[in-house]
Design a protein around this motif. Structure first.
Motif, PDB file in Angstrom:
ATOM      1  N   ASN A   1       0.955  -1.139  -0.024  1.00  0.00           N
ATOM      2  CA  ASN A   1      -0.073   0.063  -0.123  1.00  0.00           C
ATOM      3  C   ASN A   1       0.996   1.306  -0.092  1.00  0.00           C
ATOM      4  OD1 ASN A   1      -2.344  -1.210  -0.143  1.00  0.00           O
ATOM      5  ND2 ASN A   1      -2.706  -1.277   2.179  1.00  0.00           N
ATOM      6  N   ALA A   2       2.202   1.296   0.808  1.00  0.00           N
ATOM      7  CA  ALA A   2       2.879   2.420   1.036  1.00  0.00           C
ATOM      8  C   ALA A   2       3.415   2.439  -0.543  1.00  0.00           C
ATOM      9  CB  ALA A   2       3.889   2.159   2.141  1.00  0.00           C
TER      10      ALA A   2
ATOM     11  N   ASP B   1       4.909   6.002   6.103  1.00  0.00           N
ATOM     12  CA  ASP B   1       5.459   6.419   4.805  1.00  0.00           C
ATOM     13  C   ASP B   1       5.525   7.782   4.567  1.00  0.00           C
ATOM     14  OD1 ASP B   1       3.087   7.195   3.630  1.00  0.00           O
ATOM     15  OD2 ASP B   1       2.270   5.115   3.649  1.00  0.00           O
TER      16      ASP B   1
ATOM     17  N   ALA C   1       0.873   8.343   5.767  1.00  0.00           N
ATOM     18  CA  ALA C   1       0.058   7.515   6.615  1.00  0.00           C
ATOM     19  C   ALA C   1       1.027   6.982   7.612  1.00  0.00           C
ATOM     20  CB  ALA C   1      -0.557   6.386   5.592  1.00  0.00           C
TER      21      ALA C   1
ATOM     22  N   ILE D   1     -11.315   2.433   5.900  1.00  0.00           N
ATOM     23  CA  ILE D   1     -10.160   1.774   5.355  1.00  0.00           C
ATOM     24  C   ILE D   1      -9.596   0.079   5.516  1.00  0.00           C
ATOM     25  CG2 ILE D   1      -8.473   2.335   7.377  1.00  0.00           C
ATOM     26  CD1 ILE D   1      -6.525   3.615   5.096  1.00  0.00           C
TER      27      ILE D   1
ATOM     28  N   THR E   1      -7.972  -4.687  -4.643  1.00  0.00           N
ATOM     29  CA  THR E   1      -8.955  -5.511  -4.448  1.00  0.00           C
ATOM     30  C   THR E   1      -9.673  -5.056  -3.061  1.00  0.00           C
ATOM     31  OG1 THR E   1      -7.418  -6.627  -3.032  1.00  0.00           O
ATOM     32  CG2 THR E   1      -7.636  -7.592  -5.290  1.00  0.00           C
TER      33      THR E   1
ATOM     34  N   PHE F   1     -13.185  -2.649   0.324  1.00  0.00           N
ATOM     35  CA  PHE F   1     -12.893  -1.231  -0.043  1.00  0.00           C
ATOM     36  C   PHE F   1     -11.766  -0.759  -0.497  1.00  0.00           C
ATOM     37  CE2 PHE F   1     -11.421   3.031   1.345  1.00  0.00           C
ATOM     38  CZ  PHE F   1     -12.403   3.869   0.867  1.00  0.00           C
ATOM     39  N   THR F   2     -11.579  -0.121  -1.614  1.00  0.00           N
ATOM     40  CA  THR F   2     -10.387   0.360  -2.285  1.00  0.00           C
ATOM     41  C   THR F   2     -10.867   1.714  -3.120  1.00  0.00           C
ATOM     42  OG1 THR F   2      -8.984  -0.188  -4.100  1.00  0.00           O
ATOM     43  CG2 THR F   2     -11.310  -0.965  -4.443  1.00  0.00           C
ATOM     44  N   THR F   3      -9.639   2.499  -3.082  1.00  0.00           N
ATOM     45  CA  THR F   3      -9.861   3.743  -3.881  1.00  0.00           C
ATOM     46  C   THR F   3      -9.161   3.683  -5.239  1.00  0.00           C
ATOM     47  OG1 THR F   3      -8.117   4.818  -3.003  1.00  0.00           O
ATOM     48  CG2 THR F   3     -10.012   5.421  -1.836  1.00  0.00           C
ATOM     49  N   LYS F   4      -8.675   2.439  -5.508  1.00  0.00           N
ATOM     50  CA  LYS F   4      -7.939   2.393  -6.667  1.00  0.00           C
ATOM     51  C   LYS F   4      -8.645   1.803  -7.860  1.00  0.00           C
ATOM     52  CE  LYS F   4      -4.047   1.418  -3.576  1.00  0.00           C
ATOM     53  NZ  LYS F   4      -3.308   0.239  -3.008  1.00  0.00           N
TER      54      LYS F   4
ATOM     55  N   GLY G   1      -0.650  10.451   2.266  1.00  0.00           N
ATOM     56  CA  GLY G   1      -1.561  10.273   3.469  1.00  0.00           C
ATOM     57  C   GLY G   1      -2.919   9.833   3.012  1.00  0.00           C
ATOM     58  N   ILE G   2      -3.795   9.703   4.135  1.00  0.00           N
ATOM     59  CA  ILE G   2      -5.040   8.852   3.838  1.00  0.00           C
ATOM     60  C   ILE G   2      -5.963  10.034   3.942  1.00  0.00           C
ATOM     61  CG2 ILE G   2      -6.680   7.103   4.616  1.00  0.00           C
ATOM     62  CD1 ILE G   2      -4.106   5.905   6.187  1.00  0.00           C
TER      63      ILE G   2
ATOM     64  N   LEU H   1      -8.522  -5.760  -0.147  1.00  0.00           N
ATOM     65  CA  LEU H   1      -8.290  -6.956   0.728  1.00  0.00           C
ATOM     66  C   LEU H   1      -7.024  -6.507   1.538  1.00  0.00           C
ATOM     67  CD1 LEU H   1      -9.375 -10.020  -1.299  1.00  0.00           C
ATOM     68  CD2 LEU H   1     -10.630  -9.067   0.907  1.00  0.00           C
ATOM     69  N   GLY H   2      -6.302  -5.937   1.220  1.00  0.00           N
ATOM     70  CA  GLY H   2      -4.899  -5.700   1.909  1.00  0.00           C
ATOM     71  C   GLY H   2      -5.316  -5.401   3.536  1.00  0.00           C
ATOM     72  N   LEU H   3      -5.904  -4.234   3.611  1.00  0.00           N
ATOM     73  CA  LEU H   3      -6.045  -3.745   5.113  1.00  0.00           C
ATOM     74  C   LEU H   3      -7.124  -4.523   5.895  1.00  0.00           C
ATOM     75  CD1 LEU H   3      -5.727  -0.077   4.518  1.00  0.00           C
ATOM     76  CD2 LEU H   3      -3.984  -1.464   5.317  1.00  0.00           C
ATOM     77  N   SER H   4      -8.257  -5.161   5.111  1.00  0.00           N
ATOM     78  CA  SER H   4      -9.022  -5.931   5.819  1.00  0.00           C
ATOM     79  C   SER H   4      -8.317  -7.209   6.439  1.00  0.00           C
ATOM     80  CB  SER H   4     -10.258  -6.121   4.980  1.00  0.00           C
ATOM     81  OG  SER H   4      -9.811  -6.713   3.744  1.00  0.00           O
TER      82      SER H   4
HETATM   83  N1  LIG Z   1       0.030   3.883   2.905  1.00  0.00           N
HETATM   84  C1  LIG Z   1      -1.090   4.462   2.458  1.00  0.00           C
HETATM   85  N2  LIG Z   1      -1.243   5.818   1.885  1.00  0.00           N
HETATM   86  C2  LIG Z   1      -2.567   6.467   1.663  1.00  0.00           C
HETATM   87  N3  LIG Z   1      -3.661   5.640   1.530  1.00  0.00           N
HETATM   88  C3  LIG Z   1      -3.421   4.306   1.748  1.00  0.00           C
HETATM   89  C4  LIG Z   1      -2.485   3.641   2.426  1.00  0.00           C
HETATM   90  N4  LIG Z   1      -2.711   2.484   2.565  1.00  0.00           N
HETATM   91  C5  LIG Z   1      -4.024   2.185   2.081  1.00  0.00           C
HETATM   92  N5  LIG Z   1      -4.577   3.307   1.816  1.00  0.00           N
HETATM   93  C6  LIG Z   1      -5.748   3.544   1.289  1.00  0.00           C
HETATM   94  O1  LIG Z   1      -6.710   2.297   1.628  1.00  0.00           O
HETATM   95  C7  LIG Z   1      -7.529   1.680   0.751  1.00  0.00           C
HETATM   96  C8  LIG Z   1      -7.567   0.336   0.952  1.00  0.00           C
HETATM   97  O2  LIG Z   1      -6.356  -0.455   1.232  1.00  0.00           O
HETATM   98  P1  LIG Z   1      -6.410  -2.014   0.880  1.00  0.00           P
HETATM   99  O3  LIG Z   1      -7.298  -2.452   1.821  1.00  0.00           O
HETATM  100  O4  LIG Z   1      -4.950  -2.448   0.832  1.00  0.00           O
HETATM  101  O5  LIG Z   1      -6.918  -2.227  -0.536  1.00  0.00           O
HETATM  102  P2  LIG Z   1      -5.970  -1.918  -1.937  1.00  0.00           P
HETATM  103  O6  LIG Z   1      -4.951  -1.797  -1.868  1.00  0.00           O
HETATM  104  O7  LIG Z   1      -6.482  -2.855  -2.771  1.00  0.00           O
HETATM  105  O8  LIG Z   1      -6.767  -0.576  -2.494  1.00  0.00           O
HETATM  106  C9  LIG Z   1      -6.551   2.033  -0.539  1.00  0.00           C
HETATM  107  O9  LIG Z   1      -7.398   1.759  -1.908  1.00  0.00           O
HETATM  108  C10 LIG Z   1      -6.148   3.507  -0.120  1.00  0.00           C
HETATM  109  O10 LIG Z   1      -7.011   4.451  -0.727  1.00  0.00           O
END
Ligand SMILES: Nc1ncnc2c1ncn2[C@@H]1O[C@H](COP(=O)(O)OP(=O)(O)O)[C@@H](O)[C@H]1O
Ligand SMILES: [Mg+2]
Length: 364
Positions: free
Chosen positions: A260-261, A299, A354, A312, A326, A317-320, A303-304, A328-331
């Motif tokens: 993510n970073a 990082d 962040a 988050i 996907t 939930f993704t903003t990509k 930032g978020i 799924l990373g943070l969940s």
């Molecule tokens: N280090 C970060 N800096 C800024 N935004 C972040 C960071 N890590 C995560 N995010 C935000 O959190 C969302 C969810 O992350 P994650 O669950 O890993 O899903 P994904 O990486 O597939 O989008 C990301 O789409 C992004 O918007």
């Protein structure tokens, strides 16, 4: 039926002392009476409220149509009940659950409106949290059914591809394509492992270790993952307390933060990985333990955004853009940390970027 005068007086005292909020307006909506519970809820004193309209509390978050429906209901003599977002005197908003009843005079004309109201903000938050954890449960169940088989298939693909590559001349078109296939397959495998972490919580085998040990093992992996334009600085406590964690899952969580970073910094910047011990004073308020072993992962990205922060850790939930994230990373980070009796928080650093913080209870 006439109410006896002493009962009337008693009723007035009861309204004044009630912990329920009571509110009386005339038929045009001008406030005639509010009780002390109202003052406590809204921050407006009786003197400030009486003579005003209920729009005193307007948050600006409800539509015109909403108020229109409310007024036309009570003007036609019916009860109205519902929830709306209101604003206190100090500017904070809350969800106000109201019941409004028209009060008629002896001739049957509506003369007043009487309402009770209740701050249900906290209740709604708890409900939301419950929904959230139920979503996680069902996701885990679903994931468990498919991720295991899927990962086995990927293992076959990766193994075969590695054999094929040995047959292909380095630099040839076939070799380049094989490298691509291998890279994608490995990323798919990392992805599916996120799902497996969710689903197979019972298979986790926690061991007593310090967070530094798995972090040291991760170093070479992280370097490969992040490329040379991202620097990783470590500041690992020399006398870090032990914690009971599943090291493989923990590494998976840190990898997810790193990916993510990398994405947030668009391939260029710095990551700081810090471990330290924290006592009751150095941890967020809702943590009740005595001592924690802490990982801080920050990082130098953008930032978020504020509106992203509350969602988050939600699965999916993704903003990509499609195909990039996907969600799924943070969940799965959340799943891993909480399965290991830890807590995880996301925030922004004052200097920008962040920061994710894990707190694991320190073990003897
Ligand atoms: N280090 C970060 N800096 C800024 N935004 C972040 C960071 N890590 C995560 N995010 C935000 O959190 C969302 C969810 O992350 P994650 O669950 O890993 O899903 P994904 O990486 O597939 O989008 C990301 O789409 C992004 O918007
Ligand atoms: Mg991610």
């Amino acid at each position: 039926m006439e109410t006896r005068p002493e009962i009337r007086e008693l009723l007035a005292t009861a309204l004044a002392q009630s912990c329920e909020v009571f509110f009386l307006t005339d038929s045009s909506g001008t406030i005639l009476y509010v009780n002390p519970a109202f003052e406590e809820l809204t921050g407006y004193s009786r003197g400030e409220a009486v003579g005003q309209k209920p729009s005193l509390l307007k948050s600006g978050q409800m539509s015109r149509a909403f108020y229109h429906e409310l007024w036309s209901t009570i003007r036609s003599g019916r009860h109205w009940s519902g929830r709306l977002v209101n604003r206190r005197k100090d500017g904070t908003t809350y969800v106000d659950e109201q019941r409004i009843c028209p009060v008629r005079d002896a001739d049957g004309n509506i003369r007043y409106y009487f309402s009770t109201r209740r701050d249900v903000t906290r209740e709604l938050q708890l409900e939301e949290q419950l929904n959230q954890s139920q979503k996680m449960e069902s996701l885990g169940l679903l994931a468990g059914q498919i991720s295991h088989d899927f990962n086995n298939l990927l293992t076959v693909i990766i193994g075969s591809m590695e054999l094929i590559m040995e047959e292909l001349k380095e630099g040839s078109v076939g070799n380049k394509l094989a490298v691509e296939i291998l890279r994608s397959s490995k990323e798919s495998s990392a992805l599916i492992k996120n799902l497996m972490v969710f689903a197979r919580r019972h298979e986790s085998r926690p061991v007593l270790t310090t967070l530094n040990a798995p972090l040291n093992e991760l170093k070479p992996l992280l370097d490969g993952l992040l490329g040379k334009n991202i620097s990783v600085a470590y500041s690992l406590s020399g006398d870090l307390a032990g914690a009971k964690i599943e090291p493989e899952h923990f590494k998976q969580a840190v990898m997810n933060l790193a990916v993510n970073a990398r994405d947030a910094m668009e391939g260029r910047g710095g990551i700081m990985i810090k471990t330290y011990n924290a006592g009751p004073d150095g941890v967020p308020q809702n943590l009740l333990g005595e001592r924690y072993s802490v990982l801080e992962f920050s990082d130098t990205g953008p930032g978020i955004p504020k509106e992203v922060l509350p969602r988050i850790f939600e699965p999916f939930f993704t903003t990509k853009p499609k195909g990039k994230g996907t969600g799924l990373g943070l969940s799965s980070v959340y799943g891993i940390v909480t399965q290991n009796n830890g807590h995880v928080f996301a925030a922004n650093r004052r200097e920008g970027g962040a920061v994710f913080t894990f707190y694991f209870p320190a073990a003897e």
